[in-house]
Design a protein around this motif. Structure first.
Motif, short mmCIF file in Angstrom:
data_model
loop_
_atom_site.label_atom_id
_atom_site.label_comp_id
_atom_site.label_asym_id
_atom_site.label_seq_id
_atom_site.Cartn_x
_atom_site.Cartn_y
_atom_site.Cartn_z
N ASP A 95 26.04 84.17 44.67
CA ASP A 95 25.46 84.37 43.36
C ASP A 95 26.50 84.46 42.25
O ASP A 95 27.63 84.85 42.48
N ASP A 112 21.51 89.08 40.18
CA ASP A 112 22.17 87.92 40.78
C ASP A 112 21.57 86.62 40.27
O ASP A 112 20.36 86.43 40.29
N SER A 113 22.44 85.73 39.84
CA SER A 113 22.10 84.36 39.46
C SER A 113 20.96 84.25 38.45
O SER A 113 19.96 83.58 38.70
#
Length: 130
Positions: A95, A112-113
């Motif tokens: 990520d 994340d991401s």
């Protein structure tokens, strides 16, 4: 004849090993760019983030400065998206995260991401006029 075959096999194995080792750094950089494009970020240019001094610099991450606009005016914010990297150039983990907005550290934003819509929403929630 056996010696000729062994020499050829050794040469091919050495060539493959050199090829794989030589493209590692570009591979992580390209993979991060593909991940961002797949998530909806357009016109991204990935750069290496190296830390240290002089000859002791080492790759720690790949960065992208993404211009974000959250409203109808011309003002934008520069959002730095960062993906940790190993020293050999491969990606560390799966990520990326938001590292900075307009040069200010913003730890813990978006998980994340985050995709472009999430980044824009976070900018608005944190009072950035972009």
């Amino acid at each position: 004849m056996t010696i000729g075959i062994r020499s050829t096999v050794v040469a091919v194995v050495a060539l493959v090993a050199i090829s794989v080792a030589g493209c590692g750094s570009r591979n992580g950089q390209a993979k991060f760019q593909e991940k961002l494009t797949g998530a909806g970020f357009d016109h991204v240019s990935v750069t290496r983030d190296e830390e240290g001094s002089g000859s002791k610099k080492a790759l720690v991450a790949y960065d992208v400065d993404w211009p974000a606009n959250t409203d109808g005016d011309d003002a934008t914010c520069t959002v730095e998206l960062e993906h940790p990297a190993n020293k050999n150039g491969s990606l560390k983990g799966g990520d990326w995260h938001i590292d900075e907005v307009n040069g200010q550290d913003v730890n813990g934003w978006g998980g994340d991401s985050p995709n472009p819509a999430t980044v824009r929403q976070l900018l608005q929630e944190h009072g950035f006029d972009c």
